[in-house]
Design a protein around this motif. Structure first.
Motif, short mmCIF file in Angstrom:
data_model
loop_
_atom_site.label_atom_id
_atom_site.label_comp_id
_atom_site.label_asym_id
_atom_site.label_seq_id
_atom_site.Cartn_x
_atom_site.Cartn_y
_atom_site.Cartn_z
N LEU A 229 -4.92 12.84 -7.92
CA LEU A 229 -5.22 11.42 -7.88
C LEU A 229 -6.73 11.23 -7.89
O LEU A 229 -7.44 11.89 -7.15
N ASP A 230 -7.20 10.35 -8.75
CA ASP A 230 -8.63 10.06 -8.79
C ASP A 230 -8.84 8.66 -8.23
O ASP A 230 -7.91 8.01 -7.76
N LYS A 231 -10.09 8.21 -8.29
CA LYS A 231 -10.39 6.90 -7.70
C LYS A 231 -9.69 5.77 -8.44
O LYS A 231 -9.33 4.78 -7.83
N ASP A 232 -9.45 5.93 -9.75
CA ASP A 232 -8.76 4.88 -10.49
C ASP A 232 -7.32 4.72 -10.00
O ASP A 232 -6.83 3.61 -9.86
N GLN B 38 -5.69 1.46 -8.29
CA GLN B 38 -4.47 0.84 -8.81
C GLN B 38 -3.45 0.62 -7.70
O GLN B 38 -2.78 -0.41 -7.65
N VAL B 39 -3.34 1.60 -6.80
CA VAL B 39 -2.42 1.45 -5.66
C VAL B 39 -2.88 0.29 -4.78
O VAL B 39 -2.07 -0.54 -4.35
N LEU C 262 -2.22 -5.38 -2.90
CA LEU C 262 -2.70 -6.77 -2.74
C LEU C 262 -1.85 -7.74 -3.54
O LEU C 262 -1.55 -8.84 -3.08
N ARG C 263 -1.47 -7.34 -4.74
CA ARG C 263 -0.71 -8.23 -5.62
C ARG C 263 0.68 -8.53 -5.05
O ARG C 263 1.17 -9.66 -5.15
N TYR C 264 1.32 -7.52 -4.50
CA TYR C 264 2.71 -7.68 -4.07
C TYR C 264 2.87 -7.80 -2.55
O TYR C 264 3.96 -7.62 -2.04
N GLN C 265 1.79 -8.14 -1.88
CA GLN C 265 1.91 -8.28 -0.43
C GLN C 265 2.71 -9.54 -0.08
O GLN C 265 2.78 -10.49 -0.85
N ASN C 266 3.26 -9.53 1.08
CA ASN C 266 4.04 -10.67 1.57
C ASN C 266 3.06 -11.78 1.96
O ASN C 266 2.23 -11.59 2.83
N PRO C 267 3.14 -12.95 1.32
CA PRO C 267 2.20 -14.03 1.65
C PRO C 267 2.36 -14.52 3.08
O PRO C 267 1.43 -15.07 3.66
N MET C 268 3.51 -14.31 3.68
CA MET C 268 3.73 -14.73 5.07
C MET C 268 3.14 -13.72 6.06
O MET C 268 2.94 -14.04 7.21
N SER C 269 2.88 -12.52 5.56
CA SER C 269 2.31 -11.47 6.41
C SER C 269 1.31 -10.68 5.58
O SER C 269 1.58 -9.56 5.15
N SER D 183 -10.64 -0.34 5.74
CA SER D 183 -10.47 1.10 5.86
C SER D 183 -10.19 1.71 4.48
O SER D 183 -10.76 2.74 4.13
N GLN D 184 -9.34 1.06 3.70
CA GLN D 184 -9.04 1.57 2.36
C GLN D 184 -10.26 1.48 1.45
O GLN D 184 -10.50 2.39 0.65
N MET D 185 -11.03 0.41 1.55
CA MET D 185 -12.25 0.29 0.74
C MET D 185 -13.25 1.38 1.12
O MET D 185 -13.93 1.95 0.27
N THR D 186 -13.34 1.69 2.41
CA THR D 186 -14.22 2.76 2.86
C THR D 186 -13.76 4.10 2.31
O THR D 186 -14.57 4.92 1.89
N GLN D 187 -12.45 4.32 2.27
CA GLN D 187 -11.91 5.56 1.72
C GLN D 187 -12.23 5.68 0.23
O GLN D 187 -12.56 6.76 -0.26
N ILE D 188 -12.14 4.56 -0.49
CA ILE D 188 -12.47 4.58 -1.91
C ILE D 188 -13.94 4.95 -2.11
O ILE D 188 -14.29 5.77 -2.96
#
Length: 137
Positions: A27-30, A34-35, A40-47, A56-61
């Motif tokens: 797995l590369d940064k792309d 994508q994950v 973000l696209r398919y997150q639950n709008p109620m949660s 944390s994920q942005m820091t990992q990237i």
């Protein structure tokens, strides 16, 4: 009235077999981005996603990208060092292991550098740089 036909060659989904890319083994940064975008696209709008988790994920990237840049720099440094060492062989007497497994002795006439690596030329024959087993002054 003119009728336009749409066949598989003009479809936006057309993908000839010779254009398929082999699956990646790493797995590369792309892939990581994508994950994250899919999350973000398919997150639950109620949660929605927790801000701390997102940061944390942005820091990992960012860390992954820096490690990949460091790795490229180290590879470049290693190639430069290997080329420098090989260049010092020109004019020196060396012993290399030939394709038949026998030792070949001679003076390095020149280097050949291509996509297959560095080759030392002895008596008109190129040998892989890593087959050099002895260097004499």
């Amino acid at each position: 009235m003119e009728v336009n036909q749409v066949d598989s060659a003009s479809s936006i989904y057309y993908n000839p077999q010779d254009k398929l890319q082999p699956p990646k083994k790493e797995l590369d940064k792309d892939a990581f981005l994508q994950v994250l975008v899919a999350q973000l696209r398919y997150q639950n709008p109620m949660s929605p996603m927790d801000q701390d988790q997102f940061m944390s994920q942005m820091t990992q990237i960012t860390a992954l990208e820096q490690i990949m840049n460091l790795n490229k720099s180290m590879e470049t440094l290693l190639q430069t060092e290997e080329l420098s060492l090989a260049a010092n062989l020109v004019g020196k007497q060396v012993t290399v292991v030939g394709q038949d497994g026998r030792d070949v002795e001679g003076s390095v006439e020149k280097l050949i550098i291509n996509e297959n690596g560095i080759k030392v030329v002895i008596n008109g024959t190129p040998y892989d740089y890593d087959t050099v087993k002895e260097i004499r002054g």
